[in-house]
Scaffold this motif. Structure first.
Motif, mmCIF file in Angstrom:
data_model
loop_
_atom_site.group_PDB
_atom_site.id
_atom_site.type_symbol
_atom_site.label_atom_id
_atom_site.label_comp_id
_atom_site.label_asym_id
_atom_site.label_seq_id
_atom_site.Cartn_x
_atom_site.Cartn_y
_atom_site.Cartn_z
ATOM 1 N N PRO A 1 -81.196 -19.249 62.677
ATOM 2 C CA PRO A 1 -80.357 -19.883 63.708
ATOM 3 C C PRO A 1 -79.563 -18.857 64.525
ATOM 4 C CG PRO A 1 -80.136 -21.011 61.608
ATOM 5 C CD PRO A 1 -80.925 -19.770 61.337
ATOM 6 N N GLY A 2 -79.436 -19.151 65.791
ATOM 7 C CA GLY A 2 -78.636 -18.283 66.667
ATOM 8 C C GLY A 2 -79.465 -17.383 67.549
ATOM 9 N N PHE A 3 -80.759 -17.282 67.246
ATOM 10 C CA PHE A 3 -81.640 -16.454 68.077
ATOM 11 C C PHE A 3 -82.631 -17.385 68.779
ATOM 12 C CE2 PHE A 3 -79.999 -13.646 64.877
ATOM 13 C CZ PHE A 3 -79.704 -12.488 65.589
ATOM 14 N N VAL A 4 -82.427 -17.605 70.042
ATOM 15 C CA VAL A 4 -83.272 -18.544 70.782
ATOM 16 C C VAL A 4 -84.709 -18.019 70.844
ATOM 17 C CG1 VAL A 4 -83.618 -19.719 72.977
ATOM 18 C CG2 VAL A 4 -81.293 -19.340 72.116
ATOM 19 N N GLU A 5 -84.832 -16.737 71.146
ATOM 20 C CA GLU A 5 -86.152 -16.094 71.154
ATOM 21 C C GLU A 5 -86.388 -15.477 69.778
ATOM 22 O OE1 GLU A 5 -88.380 -16.030 73.604
ATOM 23 O OE2 GLU A 5 -87.067 -17.282 74.837
ATOM 24 N N PRO A 6 -87.629 -15.430 69.296
ATOM 25 C CA PRO A 6 -87.889 -14.754 68.023
ATOM 26 C C PRO A 6 -87.390 -13.309 68.062
ATOM 27 C CG PRO A 6 -89.836 -15.927 68.754
ATOM 28 C CD PRO A 6 -88.853 -15.978 69.892
ATOM 29 N N ILE A 7 -86.840 -12.876 66.943
ATOM 30 C CA ILE A 7 -86.320 -11.507 66.865
ATOM 31 C C ILE A 7 -87.207 -10.722 65.899
ATOM 32 C CG2 ILE A 7 -84.612 -12.227 65.094
ATOM 33 C CD1 ILE A 7 -82.794 -9.971 66.154
ATOM 34 N N PRO A 8 -87.579 -9.469 66.239
ATOM 35 C CA PRO A 8 -88.360 -8.688 65.277
ATOM 36 C C PRO A 8 -87.575 -8.554 63.972
ATOM 37 C CG PRO A 8 -88.286 -7.590 67.416
ATOM 38 C CD PRO A 8 -87.316 -8.727 67.481
#
Lengths: 150, 306
Positions: B51-58
């Protein structure tokens, strides 16, 4: 002089979609237009074959981790970043595997059978003294350093 | 001997979350890990459900952020450091490293996580990275147009197979059971692909390099007949195991699968002052979010009781 920019900085221009597809996204001709992106690590980034040749000609002990920002590569960069402060006599570097000039690593006879990233090359006095393929445990990297750079 | 308020073994999401909470509460915290910070997250290609990352984060980026956040609040780290001895009793708790350093604290959190299971068969270690791989996204490129084995029939094996099917000429899946264990929707995508064939009720026994190929000795578990087949490469996805080697040498209670038994309300183990968090503890859902939750609960209980 070739400018370097991090992969993150390029995300506004090019979608990074999994390292298996990396070659499709960054073919040589695209690289040439992209000012050669570098890996997102705290290691020194090698950005050309001539720079690597100069590095190994001018330094007795050199390590180059040649990979991508993938699951097997990232831990190896992290290990090298931590070891860098313990071994000021060793030059630790990375080199983006898909960079056209990383052919200087990809074509080494020592890596001919390698089929796992990253390729980690240990140079001493200008010669390859060890090469490993894929992820390595910290203890294995330390053992190699103690063995080949003693 | 150096004293801390809290020592955390393991720098994955559970350990780092506990470190952030405890350091913010002004506890002197030390995190020890045999590897770099981040646990399994750092080897995850993209995290899309945190949660909190709209786009996937590496994954490595999320791990770096957690590590930096803990450092920012004063957590101290001993990374790529091997533990020689771990001593945990209700009255006394300390750890020594192979470097000779010794650290003591009244509270410990065990957050050692899990690791991919190896088959530990002859030739496996020697050929890792040279024909045997554990990561399709990393090494799939080397097998474009080639014929490969995939070993395993669970979710990870089938998800990785789907990726490999886009690259390779053929996949032969070796699986110990009569049917795949993966979720039906994923399994059917693989079974319906004409490039995939299956050797059910079979297990590999040995790997050997033969020229540029890998020869795999395979046993039929029903007839016990052995056959040796060659492919260009082998991808192994056979589940995870708890990192409990260190803990086995203590009185911390493990369940029959090797995971740490805890009080679910507090994360405390059978030894007062010793907590467990993340994938190493007895649980049913191994997620980054549940690891973060465990780390939070353990840290808050320690803060409350110190």
């Amino acid at each position: 002089m070739v400018k370097s920019r991090s992969l993150n900085a390029r995300r506004d221009l090019v979608k990074v979609d999994g390292c298996a597809n990396f070659l499709h996204i960054y073919p040589s001709e695209v690289f040439n237009k992209m000012n050669y992106p570098t890996l997102d690590t705290n290691l020194h980034h090698i950005t050309s074959s001539s720079e690597l040749e100069e590095m190994i000609a001018n330094n007795e002990k050199v390590v180059v981790v040649c990979g991508r920002m993938g699951p097997m590569c990232v831990p190896v960069y992290g290990i090298m970043e931590l070891l860098e402060s313990e071994h000021p006599d060793i030059k630790f570097n990375d080199f983006l595997f898909d960079h056209p000039e990383a052919a200087i690593i990809r074509n080494l006879p020592e890596v001919r059978r390698f089929r796992g990233l990253p390729f980690t090359i240990y140079y001493r006095n200008g010669k390859v003294v060890k090469a490993t393929s894929s992820i390595q445990e910290p203890g294995d990297v330390k053992a190699i350093i103690n063995e080949v750079f003693a | 001997m150096t004293n801390y308020d809290l020592i955390i073994i393991g720098a994955g999401p559970a350990g780092l979350t506990a470190a952030i909470y405890a350091s913010r509460a002004k506890l002197r915290v030390l995190v020890i890990d045999k590897s770099t910070a981040g646990g399994q997250v750092k080897t995850t290609h993209q995290v899309a459900n945190f949660p909190g990352f709209v786009e996937p984060i590496p994954g490595y980026k999320l791990a770096q952020n957690m590590y930096k956040q803990a450092q920012l609040y004063g957590t101290e780290f001993k990374l790529i450091s091997n533990i020689k001895e771990l001593y945990l009793t209700p009255k006394e708790k300390w750890v020594t490293l192979t470097s000779g350093e010794k650290f003591e604290a009244p509270f410990f959190i065990l957050a050692t996580g899990r690791s991919p299971r190896l088959l530990n068969l002859p030739g496996e270690k020697e050929l890792a990275g040279n024909g045997i791989s554990y990561c399709a996204t990393c090494d799939g490129d080397f097998y474009k147009g080639k014929d490969i084995f995939v070993i395993g029939g669970g979710n990870s094996a089938m998800e990785e197979s789907l990726l490999l099917l886009q690259l390779v000429n053929s996949i032969t899946v070796i699986h110990q059971f009569d049917e795949l264990q993966a979720e039906k929707i994923t399994a059917e995508k693989v079974t319906s692909n004409p490039k995939a064939t299956f050797m059910y009720s079979h297990e590999p026994r040995k790997f050997e390099a033969v020229g540029d190929k890998i020869a795999v000795e395979i046993e039929n578990l029903k007839t016990h007949e052995h056959v040796t087949l060659e492919r260009d490469g082998v991808f192994i996805f056979v589940g995870m195991i708890p990192n409990n080697e260190l803990i086995k040498g203590t009185d911390v209670k493990l369940n029959k699968y090797g995971y740490i038994s805890i009080n679910e309300q507090t994360m405390e183990t059978n030894i007062p002052g010793v907590y467990a968090a993340g994938d190493i503890r007895d649980k049913f859902q191994w997620q980054i979010t549940t690891a973060v939750s465990d780390g939070t609960i353990a840290a808050l209980n320690i803060i409350k009781h110190r």
